[in-house]
Design a protein around this motif. Structure first.
Motif, PDB file in Angstrom:
ATOM      1  N   SER B  15      39.225  81.705 114.014  1.00  0.00           N
ATOM      2  CA  SER B  15      39.186  81.042 115.319  1.00  0.00           C
ATOM      3  C   SER B  15      40.254  79.981 115.321  1.00  0.00           C
ATOM      4  CB  SER B  15      37.812  80.448 115.568  1.00  0.00           C
ATOM      5  OG  SER B  15      37.541  79.511 114.570  1.00  0.00           O
ATOM      6  N   ASN B  58      33.302  81.252 113.215  1.00  0.00           N
ATOM      7  CA  ASN B  58      32.317  80.942 114.242  1.00  0.00           C
ATOM      8  C   ASN B  58      31.274  82.048 114.304  1.00  0.00           C
ATOM      9  OD1 ASN B  58      33.326  82.992 115.866  1.00  0.00           O
ATOM     10  ND2 ASN B  58      34.586  81.621 117.083  1.00  0.00           N
ATOM     11  N   GLN B  60      30.540  84.353 116.313  1.00  0.00           N
ATOM     12  CA  GLN B  60      30.869  85.721 116.721  1.00  0.00           C
ATOM     13  C   GLN B  60      31.763  86.456 115.738  1.00  0.00           C
ATOM     14  OE1 GLN B  60      31.945  86.155 120.794  1.00  0.00           O
ATOM     15  NE2 GLN B  60      31.733  88.355 120.741  1.00  0.00           N
ATOM     16  N   ASN B  61      32.638  85.725 115.040  1.00  0.00           N
ATOM     17  CA  ASN B  61      33.567  86.464 114.182  1.00  0.00           C
ATOM     18  C   ASN B  61      33.121  86.536 112.729  1.00  0.00           C
ATOM     19  OD1 ASN B  61      34.435  84.170 112.794  1.00  0.00           O
ATOM     20  ND2 ASN B  61      36.168  83.836 114.132  1.00  0.00           N
ATOM     21  N   PHE B  91      38.570  70.985 114.083  1.00  0.00           N
ATOM     22  CA  PHE B  91      37.465  71.579 114.842  1.00  0.00           C
ATOM     23  C   PHE B  91      36.144  71.526 114.089  1.00  0.00           C
ATOM     24  CE2 PHE B  91      41.264  74.095 116.179  1.00  0.00           C
ATOM     25  CZ  PHE B  91      41.439  73.414 117.349  1.00  0.00           C
ATOM     26  N   ASP B  93      33.922  69.376 113.891  1.00  0.00           N
ATOM     27  CA  ASP B  93      32.788  68.828 114.636  1.00  0.00           C
ATOM     28  C   ASP B  93      32.376  69.692 115.819  1.00  0.00           C
ATOM     29  OD1 ASP B  93      32.801  66.696 112.954  1.00  0.00           O
ATOM     30  OD2 ASP B  93      34.141  65.493 114.209  1.00  0.00           O
ATOM     31  N   CYS B  94      33.124  70.775 116.091  1.00  0.00           N
ATOM     32  CA  CYS B  94      32.798  71.607 117.246  1.00  0.00           C
ATOM     33  C   CYS B  94      31.480  72.337 117.023  1.00  0.00           C
ATOM     34  CB  CYS B  94      33.891  72.632 117.482  1.00  0.00           C
ATOM     35  SG  CYS B  94      35.386  71.936 118.129  1.00  0.00           S
ATOM     36  N   TYR B  95      30.742  72.543 118.121  1.00  0.00           N
ATOM     37  CA  TYR B  95      29.418  73.144 117.962  1.00  0.00           C
ATOM     38  C   TYR B  95      29.458  74.592 117.512  1.00  0.00           C
ATOM     39  CZ  TYR B  95      30.422  74.746 122.726  1.00  0.00           C
ATOM     40  OH  TYR B  95      31.003  75.303 123.806  1.00  0.00           O
ATOM     41  N   ASN B  96      30.572  75.262 117.748  1.00  0.00           N
ATOM     42  CA  ASN B  96      30.615  76.696 117.422  1.00  0.00           C
ATOM     43  C   ASN B  96      31.314  76.983 116.097  1.00  0.00           C
ATOM     44  OD1 ASN B  96      29.856  79.276 118.105  1.00  0.00           O
ATOM     45  ND2 ASN B  96      31.813  79.779 119.031  1.00  0.00           N
ATOM     46  N   ILE B  97      31.658  75.970 115.335  1.00  0.00           N
ATOM     47  CA  ILE B  97      32.357  76.215 114.070  1.00  0.00           C
ATOM     48  C   ILE B  97      31.378  76.038 112.912  1.00  0.00           C
ATOM     49  CG2 ILE B  97      34.148  75.323 112.530  1.00  0.00           C
ATOM     50  CD1 ILE B  97      35.401  76.818 114.738  1.00  0.00           C
TER      51      ILE B  97
END
Lengths: 360, 173
Positions: B15, B58, B60-61, B91, B93-97
């Motif tokens: 990602s 993430n 999905q991957n 990234f 802190d991103c919610y999807n990582i």
């Protein structure tokens, strides 16, 4: 024997795709009847970072929306914040921004030419075009210190100045790149083997292009003269350039528009160097942004919108980005209908997909 | 013939922001030209010896990365390219990582940088070649088989439980 319908999954990991996008191709023999794209493999949740990074740090996050059009993303965010805070950057800052923007556009378009050559199986042309891309990257590195992520943007101006001697040094390089691309252009626009892969492939009419909300070179290749640079943001108001269009509406037209835009960008860079004002590059800022603003700029792939909502605190409330690739995906699904399975890679590449922008 | 004389690369964009992917591609083009060393960028996991993974993982991957890794034949090495692939980077802190590449598959070489420079990448690949030869030798002697992603997940789980147990012991003491 009657053709049987079958579904071929394409992606997310596929030899021709530099980035993950998944398309389900409904086919009858070799013809594609319907294409259903699905995205989300690169979603990071970047917009949500506004709650964790303050409005100054967000410039660097915005640049990392995408590594190819990184300068434009940084610019869009900074432009929105500057409008909210009523800051007018100096003319020199505006000119340097314009110059870097155009160099980014050149490297992005040359990159696309290479990927396109790779998609129709012309490996040596891919290598040749990327040779010239490295020369653009050399200029960007000389100006900013980075090859793909520059981190030179700052709210109120720029982080560092680009000396005039460095700018003058770009001129011979620009000539060299133009010559090189002229040589490659012959292969793209007049080689019979290449033409057989491009002419008439993925035709999109002017009406469809408008109805489906296309953006950028993809739209201009269908004969619509829309380019957000004509609104005159940054220093584009002082620059002399014309919107490039093509009436072909097929893959050939898209190739033509992008190649011409490389020359156009080189011309704008030259104008910037010629007219470069001598003054400071930074206006100090005070306080926190309060208000909302939406800015539209022209990225290499088309128009991109940046919406920022701030409420006078250290952290802004909301940032929203709408990217050109997202706008072009419905038109991609349309052009894929009725094409050969072997042409799918070419058509996916013609919209110049930038998935990491689209999904953030 | 040593496998390091002509290793084939496979690149997958986890990602990432594209910056590292473009630099991976740039490393194969005339300026840096790793192809002169017999290194070929392939799209097929079953042909590949070195897996270059960019960007964080993430939700999905993660399965895609696991599948690609499991499909590659032994011996194989994995390179985490760029700071996002090493530990999540900006990234994180991103919610999807979920984290770096090593949250789903074992990583042999970490190449940090934002974006990673082609020179650094080539250096990482050269380090990976040594590992690749070592693994090939061990395989010939029948001493080595690389971990599958399912085994790796199990190992991570046990490691996590051990760390938890150690934490509670410390607290008790």
């Amino acid at each position: 024997m009657a053709a049987k319908r079958s579904v071929i999954p394409f992606g997310p990991q596929h030899p021709v795709l530099p980035e993950p996008i998944h398309i389900d191709l409904v086919t009858e023999d070799e013809k594609v009847i319907e294409a259903i794209p699905s995205i989300g493999f690169v979603h990071r949740g970047l917009e949500h970072l506004v709650t964790k990074k303050d409005f100054g740090e967000m410039v660097y996050v915005a640049e990392r929306i995408c590594g190819i059009c990184s300068f434009g993303h940084g610019y869009g965010y900074v432009d929105a914040i500057e409008h909210i805070m009523n800051i007018e950057p100096t003319n020199r800052a505006k000119y340097i921004r314009t110059l870097l923007f155009e160099l980014s556009r050149m490297h992005s378009h040359i990159l696309w030419l290479g990927l396109m050559a790779d998609a129709f199986g012309f490996e040596s042309l891919f290598m040749e075009t990327w040779k010239y891309r490295e020369k653009v990257l050399d200029m960007l590195e000389a100006a900013t210190g980075g090859r793909v992520i520059f981190s030179i943007m700052r709210i109120g101006g720029l982080r560092k100045d680009v000396p005039d001697e460095v700018l003058q040094g770009f001129l011979p390089g620009l000539d060299e790149i133009e010559e090189g691309i002229k040589a490659c252009e012959k292969a793209f626009l007049s080689d019979p083997a290449v033409l057989s892969r491009l002419k008439g492939v993925g035709y999109l009419s002017k009406e469809d292009a408008i109805d489906l909300g296309c953006e950028g070179p993809f739209l201009r290749a269908s004969g619509v003269a829309r380019d957000n640079r004509t609104s005159g943001y940054a220093a584009y108001g002082d620059m002399d350039f014309e919107v490039i269009t093509s009436d072909d509406g097929d893959s050939y037209g898209r190739c033509y528009v992008r190649i011409q835009e490389i020359y156009q960008s080189a011309g704008i860079v030259r104008q910037c160097i010629e007219k470069m004002p001598k003054e400071g590059i930074y206006v100090p800022i005070k306080g926190f942004p309060n208000g909302e603003y939406m800015t539209i700029i022209e990225q290499p792939r088309g128009g991109a919108c940046y919406y920022v909502h701030a409420s006078g605190k250290k952290f802004i409330e909301r940032m929203r980005v709408r990217t050109p690739t997202f706008a072009n995906i419905p038109a991609l699904a349309k052009t894929l209908q009725g094409c050969d399975v072997a042409d799918v890679p070419i058509l996916v590449v013609t919209i110049d997909p930038c998935i990491s922008c689209t999904e953030r | 013939m040593r496998i390091s004389k002509s290793p084939w690369l496979l690149h997958y964009d986890g990602s990432s922001c594209n910056g590292c992917d473009i630099e991976v591609l740039a490393a194969t083009t005339p300026r840096f030209d790793v192809e002169r060393f017999g290194i070929i960028n392939t799209g097929n996991p079953k042909h590949a010896d070195i897996f270059l993974c960019t960007g964080g993982v993430n939700s999905q991957n993660q399965d895609v990365i696991r599948q690609i890794y499991d499909q590659m034949p032994d011996p194989k090495v994995v390179l985490a390219c760029g700071i996002c692939a090493c530990d999540g980077g900006i990234f994180k802190d991103c919610y999807n990582i979920l984290g770096g590449t090593d949250t789903v598959i074992p990583v042999d070489v970490y190449v940090p940088g934002c974006a990673v420079r082609p020179e650094a990448l080539i250096d990482g690949v050269v380090k990976a070649l040594k590992l690749l030869d070592e693994k090939a030798d061990k395989m010939k002697r029948g001493e080595y088989r690389s971990m599958t992603s399912a085994e790796y997940a199990e190992a991570l789980k046990i490691k996590g439980q051990l760390a938890e147990a150690a934490d509670t012991e410390e607290k008790d003491a």
